[in-house]
Every structure is written in structure tokens, then in C-alpha cells.
Design a protein around this motif. Structure first.
Motif, PDB file in Angstrom:
ATOM      1  N   TYR A   1     -35.702 -33.961  32.842  1.00 12.20           N
ATOM      2  CA  TYR A   1     -35.274 -33.825  31.453  1.00 12.20           C
ATOM      3  C   TYR A   1     -34.890 -32.375  31.145  1.00 12.20           C
ATOM      4  CZ  TYR A   1     -35.291 -33.614  26.444  1.00 12.20           C
ATOM      5  OH  TYR A   1     -34.920 -33.386  25.148  1.00 12.20           O
ATOM      6  N   CYS A   2     -33.670 -32.182  30.584  1.00 14.21           N
ATOM      7  CA  CYS A   2     -33.173 -30.824  30.424  1.00 14.21           C
ATOM      8  C   CYS A   2     -32.577 -30.589  29.043  1.00 14.21           C
ATOM      9  CB  CYS A   2     -32.138 -30.532  31.500  1.00 14.21           C
ATOM     10  SG  CYS A   2     -30.791 -31.725  31.523  1.00 14.21           S
ATOM     11  N   GLY A   3     -32.881 -31.455  28.085  1.00 16.49           N
ATOM     12  CA  GLY A   3     -32.402 -31.197  26.735  1.00 16.49           C
ATOM     13  C   GLY A   3     -31.414 -32.244  26.255  1.00 16.49           C
ATOM     14  N   THR A   4     -30.724 -31.895  25.163  1.00 18.50           N
ATOM     15  CA  THR A   4     -29.897 -32.849  24.425  1.00 18.50           C
ATOM     16  C   THR A   4     -29.118 -33.818  25.304  1.00 18.50           C
ATOM     17  OG1 THR A   4     -29.653 -31.130  22.791  1.00 18.50           O
ATOM     18  CG2 THR A   4     -28.187 -33.034  22.590  1.00 18.50           C
TER      19      THR A   4
ATOM     20  N   CYS B   1     -28.863 -36.492  36.889  1.00 14.94           N
ATOM     21  CA  CYS B   1     -29.882 -35.471  36.665  1.00 14.94           C
ATOM     22  C   CYS B   1     -31.158 -36.212  36.281  1.00 14.94           C
ATOM     23  CB  CYS B   1     -29.506 -34.518  35.549  1.00 14.94           C
ATOM     24  SG  CYS B   1     -30.866 -33.389  35.140  1.00 14.94           S
TER      25      CYS B   1
ATOM     26  N   HIS C   1     -29.145 -34.517  28.528  1.00 14.35           N
ATOM     27  CA  HIS C   1     -29.714 -34.830  29.842  1.00 14.35           C
ATOM     28  C   HIS C   1     -29.054 -36.074  30.448  1.00 14.35           C
ATOM     29  CE1 HIS C   1     -32.588 -35.840  32.898  1.00 14.35           C
ATOM     30  NE2 HIS C   1     -33.171 -36.791  32.203  1.00 14.35           N
ATOM     31  N   SER C   2     -28.867 -37.107  29.625  1.00 15.80           N
ATOM     32  CA  SER C   2     -28.344 -38.353  30.200  1.00 15.80           C
ATOM     33  C   SER C   2     -26.841 -38.303  30.436  1.00 15.80           C
ATOM     34  CB  SER C   2     -28.698 -39.544  29.303  1.00 15.80           C
ATOM     35  OG  SER C   2     -28.103 -39.384  28.040  1.00 15.80           O
ATOM     36  N   GLU C   3     -26.208 -37.215  29.994  1.00 15.64           N
ATOM     37  CA  GLU C   3     -24.769 -37.101  30.279  1.00 15.64           C
ATOM     38  C   GLU C   3     -24.502 -36.161  31.439  1.00 15.64           C
ATOM     39  OE1 GLU C   3     -22.608 -36.443  26.516  1.00 15.64           O
ATOM     40  OE2 GLU C   3     -24.347 -37.455  25.630  1.00 15.64           O
ATOM     41  N   MET C   4     -25.574 -35.662  32.020  1.00 16.39           N
ATOM     42  CA  MET C   4     -25.415 -34.743  33.144  1.00 16.39           C
ATOM     43  C   MET C   4     -25.302 -35.544  34.435  1.00 16.39           C
ATOM     44  SD  MET C   4     -27.706 -31.414  33.727  1.00 16.39           S
ATOM     45  CE  MET C   4     -27.644 -30.514  35.261  1.00 16.39           C
TER      46      MET C   4
END
Ligand SMILES: [Cu+2]
Ligand SMILES: [Cu+2]
Lengths: 325, 558
Positions: free
Chosen positions: A182-185, A179, A187-190
Motif C-alpha cells: 500500500y502506497c497511498g491514494t 504494486c 495504490h491500485s492504479e500502480m
């Protein structure tokens, strides 16, 4: 740790074209940077204040020919790159009819992927090698972006709109799915993986319901699931019901056909339009009908809507069973 | 005779009256209407915000040493990169050169006693400082995690952090910068000394003019847009959130309509500084003055028509995208013109490699890298692959740190003697210029590679194969950090122990160097100068008998 790559894998036709473009621009870039730095270095050394042994007579004030050269030269190069890049951009973002259709829904914080036969997977994407794949993305909450670096494509998953991209994998294997908006808390685990498979393997995988084994638990197809939801949500009490209380337009055969609206405009009944008709019917009223359909905003999920649209699409060639009164 | 002037008289027995010693109370600084003092107030303010933004950046870089997000919580990490972006962009880069050096220099350079509206000028400072403090308060009260771009609907409906307060802080500071822009525009139009025609203006003034135009035309849009985000959060109106009938992409259009030109608010002033510095240390008139001057205006105007290049992957119409891409390529041309003209200025020059000149040359190199990597992003197909990855991060740091901050450091050293009356220690300054240059490249070069491999920006944790380059980048950033701490030390040191600066230490041309005072008098000029020469007239300058007699009457009374 010392075994680290410096370029991403190139696993699609489009990726090959785009990386060519990338390296040509990079080559030009390096050329310019080296030229500018070398020129600066040479001039600074040669004309250093302590060096009296250089000719400093009649320093030029300005020179029209020089100015034109370095105005036109970058301009021409820029135009070449511009056209080339626009062409490749059109290639990946223009929908193709021969492509395998896959739908991805982004939500905080996972990717939910739907195959047309109803197989679903999370944070994974299985696709066959060698044929164009069209991925349509949408978001259920905030903006995400569906990024596949090995194929050099990405597309923003925007709430309220279907965006799509096309690419043709050329290599089997496992690649990154990320992903990038940037989409929140988390984001880097999406993130997840793309598995490009031989067409036969893919077919087996699909038929096994996405388990990769031969257990015959093939899921219901998207359109069949859509038909169920159509009943669950009560759409059928109006649309296509004999003697329904409300006079409403038939949904058979409307997919991708022009629809005349009450305000005189014409629209194409594409997925975007259907989605709006379900969530917010008042936005566009079909000519000859009244604004009587309830809004399904907050009732129908993106997932359900996709299935309903698949169902309506399957009625593309059907005749209205019975003209609604 | 006013009380202030009385006081000046008494002090003048001991030393020459200048804008610093004329009054010394804290209050006298807080209510000052002197553009030079306001410039110094800005200098202190933006340095403070730079420090905070820098601290946040170092936390971000430290976290990224390991691929697992193990140093900070995800939310803390997200707040740190947001703090870094918000502080650096809105409260450091945008006000940096215009508000600090623009304020200090503009009236001096055009032969005026002050800016057109001194009271408005002071108000602007209060707005920028106050806005920054609000944003800082938001940080202390829990922070913001939206990224400096505040994309909706995340910022308007989902984030549970101090978005509203931060946004109000930016709004207030934004209006401060609008007022500064108006002030500068009117000053440049109305207050030029007799004989200071448009084409005798130093190029720094042209750059300020172009920058002010952007501030006045662009800032209102972003200010209102951000306020709408706050309104949507607080009142629940559906403006940008599709679930409430809004359009999230509309936000991006409005945001980038300002925020792309804002890049030029940050870079044009630096270009102005570099023109001054290159000319002063080559003892040459800037090559093709007119082209350099008009390219600033061209950049300011074309820069307003390219914002859609931030949105190639959002689903904006393909035709729109093509137009934006095309115009983006066009804007590369005036920037290239500037670089080539600076280089040609060196030709047959008499080059002194002082610290400001090193920063100026550093600017040219790094800005060129930032510029050419902009081509990758202007090109639509490569943009799709690179957008929202570390490639973009590297690109805009080359432009905004390698460009804008190098220019800022050049300005700081170049005009330091005029501002403080002291020389900075030259060898320390050269050393730190070198450290910053090397540290900067080690930090950001690897990020281009990471971006091409697909590493997304704003990632708290990342894939293991990207670790080596990330460690390299963090190592570089520590070196660069050292390079920024050094000037803080030696510049402060120089205030007390630095050599007393002569009136024109660089033998440079320009009214600010030609006033009789080493430190300007509160009123700059006793009589308004009459300008009879072009800018950068080094023709009558000789290496062996420099220090041309000040041609302009300064304001010193004693
Ligand atoms: Cu995300
Ligand atoms: Cu931009």
C-alpha cells in the motif's frame, strides 16, 4: 463475465516449482480441515446428549502416546515444507550472474523500468522468454512492491535499498504487473503489464528504443547516460580530474572490490555502497581521504544514481587514468 | 457500614442484591470499581467500536462489487479500510475477550472478590475508551489512510491525513491494555482462593495468563513505535524515513514484534473460551488439561520469535528469514495440539448442541482453516507470492473473525445468563450462529482464490477477471452482517423479555456457576470458597439429577 479463471497463469520455471509447493500445502491443508470437521461431526452426532445407546464408560483423561503422535506428526510435515520452501525462496532471491539485468524504480504512482541499453518504459516490462531475468527494485518515495503473479515472484521496492529477484519466463504473452504494498491514494492504479517476447523480438524491441518499430532511434546506453550525468553533476571536477582541488579516490576498478574505510572496516563497493557514497558520503569515509565530498541527497535522483552506478561499473576493469594526488 | 451497603439493605427488601441493581445511577457505573461492572462497560465500548469497524467494512465490500473504483473516491476507500482495521484490531479484538470476559470472570473463576488493582482497572477502561474516542475524532476530522499497519515512510512523511491523532489514541489504549495485563497477572498469582492450585485453574484463566504476558511484554514496544511515527511527523526527526537518515524496515521490525504476538492476544482468549464451552457442553474434563494449558504458554512465548515472517519480501537477510520461517512452523504445533485435544474431549461426552457450543465448534473448524493456510504463509517461497494479496486477508480473517470473534460470540452467549440474569432465546441464537458461519465462509473462501491469483489487498479498483469472486465475497459479507445484527436484536430483547436465568443454566462446573446467586453479588463471594476439586470435575455429575447443590457460598444477603 462467466469466463473467469481460478488460478493465475504459470509462466516461469520458478512459478512451476512454487505452484507445486502451493498445491502440496493446500492438499495437506484440505486433508487436515476435512479430518477435523469430519471427526467433530461424527463425535457430536454419536455422543449427543439424547443418545443413551453409546458406551460412555471410562472416558480417557489424557494419553501420552496420542499427545506425542499429534505433536510429532505436524512437526515432521512442517519441517519438510519448511526446507522445500526455503530452497525455492533462495532460488528467487539469490542474484545470478547469467541473468539479464533490469532495474525498476517505484514512485507514487508508477513503475519506471530501465533496461541496460538505456531503453526506459513506464508501467510496462518487456523481457525475453527462456533466460533468467534479474529485476532490481528500489523506491524513490514510499515502499511499493513489484509483483508478478504469473511468475509467483514479488519484491518490495524500499526507499534506500536495492532489492532484487530472479525468474526465468517460460511462456510468451502479456501478464499482470502490480504494486502490492500500500502506497497511498492511487495504490491500485500502480499497475501495468509484462510482455514476455521471443528473444529475437525482444532484441528488435530493444534496438528500436522500445517502440517495437524499426525507427533507428536507439537510445544511449545506461553507462553512457551515466557518464553524462557524472559530468552534469560535477563529479568529474574531483574524481578523475587532473589537478583537482580536492584529493579524492579514483572510481576506476572499484566496483565490487573491497574498500578500506577510515574507521578500519572493510566494505564491498556494491551498488548499495555507491548509492550511499553519493547521497550521504559522510556515512563511510574511504581510508586516507577526508570527508570533503558534498552530499547529493535531494540533488541526484534514484534514476540518475542508477545510471552513474552503471557508469562506475563500466570502469570495473579500467586502470585509474592518473593517480589522484 | 458504608453508604453503599446501606443502600443495598434497602433494596434488598424487594429483590436480591446483585452487582447490577446495587446502584443504578449513571455515575455509579462511571466510577465503579467492581470488575463485573467494568466488564460491562467494556462490553458496551467494544460493541460500539465493532459497529463502526463493521460499517467501514461494509463500505469496503460494497466498493469491491465492481472492478472500477466507482462508489467511493480512492482516498475515501483507503480511509475506510484503515478505519476498519484500526477499529477492529485495536479497539475491538484486542480488548474484546480479555477486557470484557476476563474482567467479568477472572475473579469469579479463581474465587476472589475483585482483581488485584480495582482502581487501575477502571483507569484502563478510561484509557481504552478515551483512546478509541481520539481515534474516532481523527476519523471525523478527516480520517486516516495508512492502513492499520502504519508502514513508514508513508505514514511518517507522506500521508496527509490524521495519522498523529490516531496513533496517539492507539498509544493511550495500548497503555490501558498494559495495565489490564499487569492487573490480571497479579490477580492470578496472588488472589487465587485457598485450594485453587495452578492446575485446578479453569483453562480460560490459563489463556488469560498467557494473554496478559503478551500484553505486558509486547504492547510497550508498539506503543513507543507508533509514538515515534507521530514524533517523526510532528518534529521531522529522521527515524524511519530514509530521506532523513532513518530506516523504514526498522519500523516493520518494531511493529511486528508486537503485532504478531497481538494475533495471539486475540486468539488465545478465544481458545480459553472454547475450552470452557466444549467442556461444559460435553460434560467432560478437557482432554489432556496440562497439554492445553501449557500450549497456551508455548504459543505466547514462541509467538514472540516469529515476527519476521511478515517481512520475507522486504529484503531482510536470508538467514534471518530462514530462522523466522522455521520458528513460525514450530508455533503451528501447540495450536494443532489444542485442536486435537478439544476433539478428543468430545469423545464419550454428553454433547448438547447449544448456541455457545455451536460457536465453539465453529471456532474449531474456522480456526483450523486459518491455521493450515498459515502454513502457506510460513513457507517462504509461497509467502513471497501470497504476501500482501487477498490470501493473507482471508487467512487472518479466518483466524481473527472465524477464530477470535466466534470465541467471543460463544462467550457472550455462554455467560450471558450470569452477566444479565436472563436467558437469550436459544433458537434465534442457533439461527444466527448458522448464518454467521455460512456467511463467513462465503465471504472469505473466495478471497483465498483471489489471493492465489495475485489480487493485491487494499485495492480500490481491480482487474475485471476478479469480479465474480469479489461479488460472491460481498454477498457473503451481507449474510454475515445479518448474522451479527440478529444477536444485537435478540440479546437486547432478552434483557427485558428473556427467561429469568437459573443459577446454573448449563449445569456447568466452575466457581462462576457455583455461587448461589444467579447474578453475582457485588462482592462475588460472602466467604472466600475453599477449592477441593479439579476444574471440570464432571465425574459426579448425572444427566438425570443435574443441578448439583451449589457447593460454594455466594454473597447474597437476603
Ligand atoms: Cu502501491
Ligand atoms: Cu505474524
Amino acid at each position: 463475465m462467466w469466463n473467469f479463471p481460478l488460478v493465475p497463469p504459470t509462466a516461469a520455471e520458478e512459478a512451476l516449482h512454487i505452484s507445486w509447493l502451493y498445491w502440496v500445502i493446500t492438499g495437506m491443508a484440505i486433508f487436515f480441515v476435512v479430518a477435523v470437521c469430519a471427526a467433530a461431526l461424527v463425535l457430536v452426532v454419536r455422543y449427543r446428549a439424547s443418545n443413551e445407546n453409546v458406551n460412555r464408560d471410562n472416558p480417557p483423561e489424557s494419553d501420552m502416546r496420542l499427545e506425542m503422535t499429534w505433536t510429532l506428526m505436524p512437526l515432521v510435515l512442517a519441517l519438510v515444507i519448511f526446507f522445500w520452501a526455503a530452497k525455492l525462496y533462495a532460488d528467487i532471491y539469490t542474484p545470478r550472474d547469467d541473468a539479464l539485468e533490469i532495474i525498476a524504480i517505484g514512485k507514487q504512482w508508477m513503475w519506471h523500468v530501465q533496461h541496460s541499453n538505456g531503453v526506459r518504459e513506464n508501467n510496462e516490462l518487456h523481457i525475453p522468454v527462456g533466460r533468467p531475468i534479474k529485476v532490481t527494485v528500489i523506491s524513490q518515495d514510499v515502499i511499493h512492491a513489484f509483483s508478478l503473479p504469473a511468475f509467483r515472484v514479488k519484491r518490495d521496492a524500499v526507499p534506500g535499498r536495492y532489492n532484487s529477484m530472479v525468474f526465468t519466463p517460460t511462456k510468451t504473452g502479456k501478464f499482470h504487473l502490480l504494486c502490492t504494498e500500500y502506497c497511498g491514494t492511487k495504490h491500485s492504479e500502480m499497475i501495468g503489464s509484462v510482455y514476455v517476447m521471443e528473444p529475437d523480438d525482444y532484441q528488435k524491441w530493444l534496438e528500436s528504443g522500445g517502440k517495437g518499430t524499426d525507427s533507428s532511434s536507439a537510445p544511449m546506453s545506461l553507462e553512457d547516460q551515466g557518464k553524462q550525468i557524472f559530468t552534469q553533476l560535477g563529479c568529474n571536477t574531483c574524481h578523475g580530474a587532473a589537478g583537482a582541488a580536492v584529493r579524492c579516490p579514483p572510481l576506476e576498478g572499484i566496483y565490487e572490490k573491497p574498500i578500506e574505510l577510515a574507521n578500519g572496516q572493510k566494505v564491498i563497493a556494491d551498488a548499495e555502497y555507491m548509492r550511499e557514497s553519493i547521497l550521504n558520503p559522510a556515512a563511510k569515509i574511504v581510508k586516507g581521504y577526508d570527508n570533503l565530498m558534498p552530499a547529493y541527497q535531494g540533488v541526484a535522483s534514484e534514476d540518475q544514481i542508477i545510471k552513474i552506478i552503471a557508469y562506475i561499473k563500466s570502469l570495473k576493469d579500467a586502470k585509474p587514468a592518473e593517480a589522484s594526488k | 457500614m458504608s453508604a453503599a451497603e446501606n443502600q443495598m439493605e434497602t433494596q434488598a427488601h424487594h429483590e436480591k442484591v446483585n452487582y447490577i441493581n446495587v446502584r443504578t445511577t449513571l455515575l455509579s457505573w462511571l466510577v465503579t470499581l467492581d470488575h463485573k461492572r467494568i466488564g460491562i462497560l467494556y462490553l458496551l465500548t467494544v460493541s460500539f467500536f465493532f459497529l463502526i469497524g463493521g460499517l467501514a467494512a461494509s463500505l469496503v465490500r460494497m466498493e469491491l462489487v465492481s472492478p472500477k473504483g466507482d462508489l467511493l473516491e480512492s482516498d475515501t476507500y483507503n480511509k475506510m479500510f484503515t478505519t476498519h482495521g484500526v477499529m477492529m484490531i485495536f479497539f475491538f479484538l484486542i480488548p474484546s475477550i480479555p477486557a470484557v470476559f476476563g474482567n467479568f470472570l477472572l475473579p469469579l473463576m479463581i474465587g476472589a472478590r475483585d482483581v488485584a488493582f480495582p482502581r487501575l482497572n477502571l483507569l484502563s477502561w478510561y484509557m481504552v475508551a478515551g483512546g478509541g474516542l481520539l481515534a474516532l475524532a481523527a476519523l471525523i476530522m478527516g480520517g486516516v489512510d495508512t492502513g492499520w499497519t502504519f508502514y513508514t515512510p508513508y505514514s511518517s512523511s507522506f500521508a496527509k491525513t490524521q495519522v498523529a491523532l490516531t496513533v496517539v489514541g492507539i498509544f493511550i489504549a495500548g497503555f490501558g491494555s498494559i495495565f489490564t495485563g499487569i492487573n490480571f497477572l497479579v490477580t492470578i498469582h496472588k488472589m487465587r482462593a485457598p485450594g485453587m492450585t495452578w492446575f485446578r485453574l479453569p483453562l480460560f484463566v490459563w489463556a488469560m495468563y498467557a494473554t496478559s504476558l503478551i500484553m505486558v511484554l509486547g504492547t510497550p514496544v508498539v506503543a513507543i513505535t507508533l509514538l515515534l511515527v507521530a514524533v517523526e511527523r510532528l518534529l521531522g526527526l529522521g527515524i524511519f524515513d530514509p530521506a532523513r537518515g532513518g530506516d523504514p524496515i526498522l519500523f516493520q521490525h518494531l511493529f511486528w514484534f508486537y503485532s504478531h504476538p497481538a494475533v495471539y492476544i486475540m486468539i488465545l482468549p478465544s481458545m480459553g473460551v472454547v475450552s470452557e464451552v466444549i467442556s461444559a457442553f460435553s460434560k467432560r474434563r478437557i482432554f489432556a488439561y496440562h497439554f492445553v494449558a501449557f500450549s497456551s504458554l508455548a504459543i505466547a512465548i514462541i509467538g514472540f520469535l516469529v515476527w519476521g515472517h511478515h517481512m520475507f519480501s522486504t529484503g531482510q537477510s536470508m538467514y534471518l528469514g530462514v530462522v523466522f520461517s522455521f520458528i513460525t512452523f514450530l508455533v503451528a504445533v501447540p495450536s494443532a495440539i489444542k485442536v486435537f485435544n478439544w476433539l478428543t474431549t468430545l469423545y464419550k461426552g454428553r454433547i448438547e448442541l447449544t448456541a455457545p457450543m455451536m460457536y465453539g465448534l465453529g471456532f474449531i473448524g474456522l480456526f483450523t482453516i486459518g491455521g493450515v493456510t498459515g502454513l502457506h504463509l510460513a513457507a517462504m517461497a509461497t509467502n513471497v507470492h501470497l504476501t500482501d494479496t487477498y490470501f493473507v486477508v482471508a487467512h487472518f480473517h479466518y483466524v481473527m473473525v472465524g477464530g477470535a470473534i466466534m470465541g467471543y460470540m460463544a462467550a457472550l452467549h455462554f455467560w450471558w445468563p450470569k452477566m444479565t440474569g436472563r436467558m437469550y432465546p436459544e433458537s434465534w441464537a442457533k439461527l444466527s450462529a448458522m448464518i454467521i458461519f455460512i456467511g463467513f465462509n462465503v465471504t472469505f473462501m473466495p478471497q483465498f482464490i483471489l489471493g492465489y491469483m495475485g489480487m493485491p489487498r487494499r485495492y480500490h479498483s481491480y482487474n475485471e477477471e476478479w469480479q465474480v469472486l469479489n461479488v460472491l465475497s460481498t454477498a457473503g459479507s451481507s449474510v454475515m452482517g445479518l448474522g451479527y445484527i440478529l444477536p444485537l436484536g435478540y440479546l437486547l430483547w432478552s434483557l427485558k423479555y428473556g427467561k429469568i436465568a437459573p443459577q446454573n443454566p448449563w449445569n456447568a462446573r466452575g466457581l462462576e456457576w457455583e455461587i448461589v446467586d444467579a447474578i453475582p453479588h457485588p462482592h462475588n463471594f460472602e466467604t472466600i470458597p475453599i477449592v477441593t476439586q479439579e476444574a471440570y470435575d464432571y465425574e459426579h455429575w448425572h444427566p438425570n439429577k443435574p443441578a448439583q447443590q451449589p457447593v460454594i457460598v455466594g454473597g447474597g444477603k437476603s
